[in-house]
Motif scaffolding. Sequence first.
Motif, PDB file in Angstrom:
ATOM      1  N   VAL A  72      55.122 -24.842 -23.142  1.00 18.31           N
ATOM      2  CA  VAL A  72      54.340 -23.688 -22.308  1.00 18.31           C
ATOM      3  C   VAL A  72      53.137 -24.432 -21.786  1.00 18.31           C
ATOM      4  O   VAL A  72      52.384 -23.495 -20.830  1.00 18.31           O
ATOM      5  N   GLY A  73      52.633 -25.287 -22.300  1.00 18.88           N
ATOM      6  CA  GLY A  73      51.235 -25.746 -21.681  1.00 18.88           C
ATOM      7  C   GLY A  73      50.112 -24.877 -22.334  1.00 18.88           C
ATOM      8  O   GLY A  73      50.280 -23.632 -22.094  1.00 18.88           O
ATOM      9  N   LEU A  77      45.089 -25.217 -30.450  1.00 20.57           N
ATOM     10  CA  LEU A  77      45.460 -25.722 -31.979  1.00 20.57           C
ATOM     11  C   LEU A  77      45.388 -24.617 -32.909  1.00 20.57           C
ATOM     12  O   LEU A  77      46.468 -24.664 -33.604  1.00 20.57           O
ATOM     13  N   ARG A  78      44.559 -23.725 -32.681  1.00 18.82           N
ATOM     14  CA  ARG A  78      44.750 -22.526 -33.535  1.00 18.82           C
ATOM     15  C   ARG A  78      46.203 -21.926 -33.609  1.00 18.82           C
ATOM     16  O   ARG A  78      46.529 -21.381 -34.595  1.00 18.82           O
ATOM     17  N   SER A  79      46.491 -21.489 -32.225  1.00 19.03           N
ATOM     18  CA  SER A  79      47.719 -20.643 -32.222  1.00 19.03           C
ATOM     19  C   SER A  79      48.955 -21.502 -32.596  1.00 19.03           C
ATOM     20  O   SER A  79      49.810 -21.161 -33.151  1.00 19.03           O
ATOM     21  N   ARG A  80      48.527 -22.875 -32.258  1.00 19.17           N
ATOM     22  CA  ARG A  80      49.866 -23.651 -32.781  1.00 19.17           C
ATOM     23  C   ARG A  80      49.744 -23.831 -34.320  1.00 19.17           C
ATOM     24  O   ARG A  80      50.953 -23.815 -34.870  1.00 19.17           O
ATOM     25  N   ASN A 155      54.251 -15.221 -26.422  1.00 16.42           N
ATOM     26  CA  ASN A 155      54.059 -15.266 -27.878  1.00 16.42           C
ATOM     27  C   ASN A 155      52.716 -16.104 -28.400  1.00 16.42           C
ATOM     28  O   ASN A 155      52.103 -15.842 -29.353  1.00 16.42           O
ATOM     29  N   TYR A 156      52.455 -16.998 -27.368  1.00 14.62           N
ATOM     30  CA  TYR A 156      51.273 -17.890 -27.736  1.00 14.62           C
ATOM     31  C   TYR A 156      49.953 -17.246 -27.095  1.00 14.62           C
ATOM     32  O   TYR A 156      48.677 -17.950 -26.816  1.00 14.62           O
ATOM     33  N   GLY A 157      50.059 -15.870 -26.409  1.00 10.24           N
ATOM     34  CA  GLY A 157      48.851 -15.347 -25.963  1.00 10.24           C
ATOM     35  C   GLY A 157      48.520 -15.939 -24.501  1.00 10.24           C
ATOM     36  O   GLY A 157      47.246 -15.841 -24.101  1.00 10.24           O
ATOM     37  N   LEU A 158      49.399 -16.670 -23.907  1.00 11.90           N
ATOM     38  CA  LEU A 158      49.062 -17.201 -22.647  1.00 11.90           C
ATOM     39  C   LEU A 158      49.342 -16.327 -21.161  1.00 11.90           C
ATOM     40  O   LEU A 158      48.997 -16.341 -20.104  1.00 11.90           O
TER      41      LEU A 158
END
Length: 193
Positions: A72-73, A77-80, A155-158
Amino acid sequence: MTDTTARPALTVTTEVIPSWRTDLAADPVRHWAGPVAEAVERLAGALPPVRIVITGRAAGAWIATQAEARAVGGASLRSRLGKALATWRGARAHDAQAMTLLGEGDEVLVVLFAPDLLAAGETNLIETLGHELVHAAQLNRPGRRQSRLADLRGNYGLLERPIADSYRAEAAVCLEEAEAHELEPAILAAVRA
């Protein structure tokens, strides 16, 4: 007549800290990967390049999260870390033996949890590998990879996505799971024939 059809790349590796469990699981996975891939291609469609990683469950959750974040790029780090923890908890709660994810480029990553596969026997290994490779074939279908990337970005908020899109994505995943489960016996029969 020579078959000049290009076969997809299918590699098997052990990741993070190899142990006797990952080493023991690697040989049977390498043995069955080719025949299972051939059966899946006949039954579910063409496979993209697939990298099969054999590891433990905790390491698998981190490998999965890192692969998704690269796909996704821009994931923080927090979301990962949060996603890795959620993936690990989900794998434990559902007693998962494997995961299929988007890799870099057009690659699909299949993560197999060595201790679970070793304990369950050869039939389970073939069925699990077949199930996950069906998911890889599904991700190779037109538009599916792009759709999955959009889901992951949400899902990652991007990416903001309407709730209806999330429901459609969940429905698609459920249909794909049903197809993969349905094909397990046919894959097993084809491999053992």
